[in-house]
Design a protein around this motif. Structure first.
Motif, PDB file in Angstrom:
ATOM      1  N   THR A   1       0.806  -1.232   0.000  1.00 54.29           N
ATOM      2  CA  THR A   1       0.000   0.000   0.000  1.00 54.29           C
ATOM      3  C   THR A   1       0.831   1.270   0.000  1.00 54.29           C
ATOM      4  O   THR A   1       0.339   2.317  -0.402  1.00 54.29           O
ATOM      5  CB  THR A   1      -0.942   0.031   1.220  1.00 54.29           C
ATOM      6  N   THR A   2       2.096   1.208   0.402  1.00 54.64           N
ATOM      7  CA  THR A   2       2.944   2.405   0.433  1.00 54.64           C
ATOM      8  C   THR A   2       3.849   2.532  -0.795  1.00 54.64           C
ATOM      9  O   THR A   2       4.660   3.448  -0.869  1.00 54.64           O
ATOM     10  CB  THR A   2       3.826   2.401   1.692  1.00 54.64           C
ATOM     11  N   THR A   3       3.697   1.651  -1.764  1.00 49.48           N
ATOM     12  CA  THR A   3       4.549   1.677  -2.956  1.00 49.48           C
ATOM     13  C   THR A   3       4.107   2.803  -3.890  1.00 49.48           C
ATOM     14  O   THR A   3       2.944   2.861  -4.287  1.00 49.48           O
ATOM     15  CB  THR A   3       4.502   0.320  -3.687  1.00 49.48           C
ATOM     16  N   PRO A   4       5.049   3.687  -4.250  1.00 48.56           N
ATOM     17  CA  PRO A   4       4.698   4.807  -5.130  1.00 48.56           C
ATOM     18  C   PRO A   4       4.627   4.363  -6.591  1.00 48.56           C
ATOM     19  O   PRO A   4       4.964   3.229  -6.929  1.00 48.56           O
ATOM     20  CB  PRO A   4       5.862   5.785  -4.920  1.00 48.56           C
ATOM     21  N   CYS A   5       4.234   5.308  -7.446  1.00 47.71           N
ATOM     22  CA  CYS A   5       4.262   5.015  -8.879  1.00 47.71           C
ATOM     23  C   CYS A   5       5.715   4.854  -9.313  1.00 47.71           C
ATOM     24  O   CYS A   5       6.630   5.341  -8.658  1.00 47.71           O
ATOM     25  CB  CYS A   5       3.540   6.099  -9.683  1.00 47.71           C
ATOM     26  N   ILE A   6       5.904   4.137 -10.406  1.00 52.26           N
ATOM     27  CA  ILE A   6       7.242   3.874 -10.924  1.00 52.26           C
ATOM     28  C   ILE A   6       7.422   4.656 -12.219  1.00 52.26           C
ATOM     29  O   ILE A   6       6.453   4.884 -12.947  1.00 52.26           O
ATOM     30  CB  ILE A   6       7.453   2.356 -11.136  1.00 52.26           C
ATOM     31  N   GLY A   7       8.658   5.090 -12.475  1.00 49.72           N
ATOM     32  CA  GLY A   7       8.887   5.857 -13.701  1.00 49.72           C
ATOM     33  C   GLY A   7      10.360   6.028 -13.999  1.00 49.72           C
ATOM     34  O   GLY A   7      11.190   5.232 -13.552  1.00 49.72           O
ATOM     35  N   GLU A   8      10.673   7.089 -14.737  1.00 53.62           N
ATOM     36  CA  GLU A   8      12.050   7.387 -15.140  1.00 53.62           C
ATOM     37  C   GLU A   8      12.974   7.410 -13.927  1.00 53.62           C
ATOM     38  O   GLU A   8      12.635   7.990 -12.903  1.00 53.62           O
ATOM     39  CB  GLU A   8      12.114   8.753 -15.832  1.00 53.62           C
ATOM     40  N   GLY A   9      14.108   6.752 -14.064  1.00 51.57           N
ATOM     41  CA  GLY A   9      15.100   6.743 -12.996  1.00 51.57           C
ATOM     42  C   GLY A   9      14.893   5.660 -11.963  1.00 51.57           C
ATOM     43  O   GLY A   9      15.731   5.470 -11.079  1.00 51.57           O
ATOM     44  N   ASP A  10      13.758   4.960 -12.044  1.00 50.56           N
ATOM     45  CA  ASP A  10      13.451   3.889 -11.091  1.00 50.56           C
ATOM     46  C   ASP A  10      13.863   2.533 -11.661  1.00 50.56           C
ATOM     47  O   ASP A  10      14.036   2.383 -12.874  1.00 50.56           O
ATOM     48  CB  ASP A  10      11.955   3.873 -10.764  1.00 50.56           C
ATOM     49  N   LEU A  11      13.988   1.568 -10.773  1.00 51.84           N
ATOM     50  CA  LEU A  11      14.380   0.212 -11.147  1.00 51.84           C
ATOM     51  C   LEU A  11      13.345  -0.779 -10.624  1.00 51.84           C
ATOM     52  O   LEU A  11      12.988  -0.737  -9.449  1.00 51.84           O
ATOM     53  CB  LEU A  11      15.755  -0.116 -10.558  1.00 51.84           C
ATOM     54  N   LEU A  12      12.880  -1.646 -11.501  1.00 55.48           N
ATOM     55  CA  LEU A  12      12.028  -2.771 -11.115  1.00 55.48           C
ATOM     56  C   LEU A  12      12.886  -4.027 -11.165  1.00 55.48           C
ATOM     57  O   LEU A  12      13.483  -4.336 -12.197  1.00 55.48           O
ATOM     58  CB  LEU A  12      10.840  -2.923 -12.063  1.00 55.48           C
ATOM     59  N   ILE A  13      12.954  -4.742 -10.040  1.00 54.03           N
ATOM     60  CA  ILE A  13      13.659  -6.024  -9.987  1.00 54.03           C
ATOM     61  C   ILE A  13      12.605  -7.113  -9.842  1.00 54.03           C
ATOM     62  O   ILE A  13      11.816  -7.096  -8.897  1.00 54.03           O
ATOM     63  CB  ILE A  13      14.647  -6.089  -8.806  1.00 54.03           C
ATOM     64  N   VAL A  14      12.590  -8.043 -10.793  1.00 57.96           N
ATOM     65  CA  VAL A  14      11.621  -9.136 -10.785  1.00 57.96           C
ATOM     66  C   VAL A  14      12.358 -10.443 -10.531  1.00 57.96           C
ATOM     67  O   VAL A  14      13.331 -10.748 -11.212  1.00 57.96           O
ATOM     68  CB  VAL A  14      10.849  -9.205 -12.120  1.00 57.96           C
ATOM     69  N   HIS A  15      11.885 -11.186  -9.552  1.00 57.87           N
ATOM     70  CA  HIS A  15      12.433 -12.508  -9.248  1.00 57.87           C
ATOM     71  C   HIS A  15      11.610 -13.567  -9.960  1.00 57.87           C
ATOM     72  O   HIS A  15      10.387 -13.578  -9.842  1.00 57.87           O
ATOM     73  CB  HIS A  15      12.393 -12.789  -7.746  1.00 57.87           C
TER      74      HIS A  15
END
Length: 190
Positions: free
Chosen positions: A72-86
């Protein structure tokens, strides 16, 4: 018939084989991506999510701005951000990867199968070849289903944490100051 001791030996051997097969150049790229990201968001499903949550916590302790996707506290993701998927093999993960990519985030995939469609969207992949489907390119396991990959990812991110501590010069005292103080530990242990 197995005994506890020979199962311990086999499970540890499987994890060692899996972890030693990871390419150190891919590890270095992953650490560089983590260090330059504004925020780091992590995603996995089922038992794989245990390693995601553990890694997000350690990243927070080191001072990185990290979140678990869909908390619930996760912000939107965008430029400069990293998504790590396991793991990165399901349609659900593929959808999340595509949405993050459309938003401008960079994608890091920790998986036994970087050759799949998910890997095609990733900016970097780290091949952690623990058994998930039982394919020839995976480290075979006597354990059920994807247990080996789940365990190996948990160990992998703990090892990455130690490498990041060394790379960034973060002290354990700094990390402890970022750890929750609401556990009620006796003062002598805090």
């Amino acid at each position: 018939m197995y005994t506890y001791k020979n199962l311990v030996e086999q499970v540890i051997a499987e994890n060692k084989t899996t972890l030693l097969a990871v390419d150190e150049n891919e590890i270095s790229q992953l650490m560089d991506e983590i260090c330059k990201a504004k925020t780091i968001q992590l995603y996995a499903m089922g038992r794989m999510q245990l390693s995601v949550r553990a890694f997000a916590m350690r990243l927070k302790h080191m001072g990185f701005d990290s979140y678990v996707v869909y908390d619930t506290t996760t912000p939107c993701i965008g430029e400069g951000d990293l998504l790590i998927v396991h793991c990165g093999v399901t349609n659900v993960e593929l959808n999340i990867i595509k949405l993050a990519k459309e938003a401008g985030a960079r994608i890091a995939l920790l998986t036994a199968h970087p050759e799949n469609e998910h890997g095609g969207y990733a900016d970097l992949t780290v091949r952690v070849p623990g058994q998930i489907f039982g394919g020839a390119e995976e480290v075979a396991s006597i354990q059920p289903m994807s247990s080996l990959l789940e365990q190996s990812l948990f160990l992998f991110v703990d090892i990455i944490t130690m490498l990041l501590i060394e790379k960034t010069g973060i002290s354990l005292d700094e990390m402890k100051k970022r750890h929750t103080n609401l556990e009620g530990l006796p003062h002598k242990f805090a």
